[in-house]
Design an enzyme around this catalytic site. Structure first.
Site, PDB file in Angstrom:
ATOM      1  N   GLU A 160      25.995  60.678  69.670  1.00 13.02           N
ATOM      2  CA  GLU A 160      26.603  61.352  68.614  1.00 13.02           C
ATOM      3  C   GLU A 160      28.221  61.487  68.689  1.00 13.02           C
ATOM      4  OE1 GLU A 160      24.219  64.403  66.838  1.00 13.02           O
ATOM      5  OE2 GLU A 160      25.933  64.926  65.304  1.00 13.02           O
ATOM      6  N   ASP A 161      28.470  61.955  69.669  1.00 17.40           N
ATOM      7  CA  ASP A 161      29.973  62.347  69.906  1.00 17.40           C
ATOM      8  C   ASP A 161      30.805  61.492  70.710  1.00 17.40           C
ATOM      9  OD1 ASP A 161      29.267  64.306  68.252  1.00 17.40           O
ATOM     10  OD2 ASP A 161      28.899  65.801  69.959  1.00 17.40           O
TER      11      ASP A 161
END
Ligand code: MN
Length: 490
Positions: A83-84
């Protein structure tokens, strides 16, 4: 933070895992996951200014402390990677294999929520239950992730603190409770409570230690007397501890709010209790008998959760007795296995040398039922109402005439009971006996009731009025289904 400290935290994680009986060779996968996480999060910082890697490290440490398998711990280390960061699920699969990548995929799906308010809340819950029914291990990683976020909430603006704390208290903690993970539930509740009601939290923090000290002194005498009685009868025990709700501020706060307690600590009998752990079930019952010889029990406060476990699997004998030296006090008696289950719930299935065991289908049945229901419910508002009733409301236990335990939400009726036992019983129900008395179908059932459903085999369809009487979504959807069917054929 200098990188030496991060290395130190990682060494601590390895140490925890070694204590769980993993060899250096086993731990290679965790090493690999750490290297990948470090590369991926290189240069990233949390809002607090600390290196991002401290967050997945803390998440993994909690999972290791729960005694969970290495795949879950490794997934905890890389849970925020897709996600990051610039690294993808494919990269995780290549380096760490498909099992860990699968777990991370489940977490990532839970990640972003585009809604606000009630829509956000409902969507969050729906996603959570779907993820849990796909793989229950995902929620364990999510709990650890959330706990660390709560622990580091100080860095966030007030508005965000409140949103995260509220969500944790209203969604995560009840799910932890339903999974029997009382230790995690306590932590989630107390950390959230601190941000949601800071004044009440600080007040309890201030007055509790004094209250405990007084009770503890009184209990020491009781403990000695009980220990002697057990030794005299040659009953072996693993452990006898004075157990206090020292840290469980939120549950105390809730108790103090109740009318009959009305802020009076003297009325909270389990503020501090004696817990006795003994090797066998037979030993548990012997100890209960001995306690009742020594002290007079309070009627209706003897609970046999060994013969009739709570729906979340909790087992224990509990009794509350009158004592001369310490007033009214509570005992809990259980085996070491029951104790593990009482603290760690479904996580206990994996930990403590039972690495290959998994939670049984029966343990997780309610999740699958919920996912089935939610598919049928379009409106988020209705979904929330029904979920709150089915999962988050207190459960009661009632019995079939054969003695089988059926758990239902509070205020359920014989109609809910009938449909919970079998659709056939519900559709053909014409009456009910509660504790051998003919009773109306809208009677509110109480803990311990014995319920017998009277059926007419020729009855074709449920009464449409039952939609008003039934409290559970399961009964309602089955009634609707039966009514629709007879409409179609007629
Ligand atoms: Mn995270």
């Amino acid at each position: 933070m200098p990188s030496g400290l991060i290395e130190e935290k990682f060494q601590k994680l390895l140490k925890t895992l070694e204590n769980n009986n993993y060899s250096a060779e086993d731990l290679m996968i965790v090493q690999e996951a750490f290297i990948l996480a470090q590369k991926a999060h290189q240069g990233q910082k949390r809002i607090s200014g600390r290196p991002y890697i401290t967050h997945p490290l803390a998440t993994a440490e909690k999972l290791a402390e729960l005694g969970l398998p290495l795949a879950i711990v490794a997934a905890g280390l890389v849970h925020d990677v897709p996600e990051d960061t610039d690294y993808s699920l494919k990269d995780i699969e290549k380096k760490l294999g498909s099992e860990i990548a699968g777990l991370v995929a489940g977490i990532t799906k839970l990640g972003t929520l585009k809604y606000r308010g009630i829509e956000r809340y409902a969507e969050n819950l729906r996603k959570m239950f779907v993820a849990m029914s796909n793989d229950i291990r995902i929620i364990l990683i999510k709990f650890s992730d959330r706990l660390h976020n709560l622990e580091t909430l100080d860095a966030l603006p007030r508005e965000k603190q409140i949103r995260i704390a509220k969500e944790s208290l209203e969604i995560y903690a009840p799910i932890a409770d339903r999974l029997g993970m009382s230790q995690i539930q306590r932590e989630l509740e107390d950390l959230s409570f601190k941000y949601l009601k800071p004044r009440e939290y600080r007040q309890l923090e201030k007055i509790l230690p004094e209250k405990y000290k007084i009770r503890e002194k009184q209990l020491e005498k009781i403990k000695k007397r009980v220990a002697k009685a057990l030794t005299d009868r040659k009953i072996s025990i693993n452990k006898m501890t004075i157990y206090g709700r020292t840290k469980h501020f939120y549950s105390l706060h809730q108790k103090l709010q109740k009318k009959e307690i009305n802020q009076d600590f003297e009325k909270i009998y389990d503020l501090i209790a004696l817990r006795i752990i003994t090797p066998t079930v037979a030993g548990c019952y012997s100890i209960l008998g001995i306690l009742h010889e020594l002290y007079k029990p309070i009627p209706d406060r003897i609970k046999d959760y060994i013969a009739q476990p709570k729906p979340n699997g909790y087992q224990s004998l509990q009794t509350t007795v009158f004592t001369k030296t310490a007033g009214i006090m509570e005992f809990q008696i259980r085996t070491p296995e029951m104790h593990q289950k009482a603290e760690f719930g479904i996580a206990a299935h994996w930990s403590y040398k039972k690495n290959n065991s998994r939670p049984s289908k029966q343990d997780l049945k309610w999740i699958n039922e919920l996912v089935e229901w939610q598919k049928k419910i379009q409106s988020n508002k209705q979904f929330l109402q029904e979920v709150k009733l089915d999962i988050f409301q207190n459960q009661i236990f009632v019995f079939t005439p054969q003695g089988d335990v059926i758990s239902l939400p509070e205020k359920s009726t014989p109609i809910d009971f009938a449909y919970r036992v079998h659709t056939f019983l519900g559709d053909r129900c014409i009456g009910a006996k509660v504790n051998n008395q003919m009773s109306r179908l809208n009677t509110e059932l109480k803990n311990g009731d014995i319920v017998e459903i009277i059926v007419d085999k020729n009855r074709q369809r449920p009464n449409p009025d039952w939609l008003e009487i039934a409290k559970t979504s399961m009964a309602k959807s089955k009634i609707r289904a039966a009514l629709n069917k007879t409409k179609d054929s007629g």
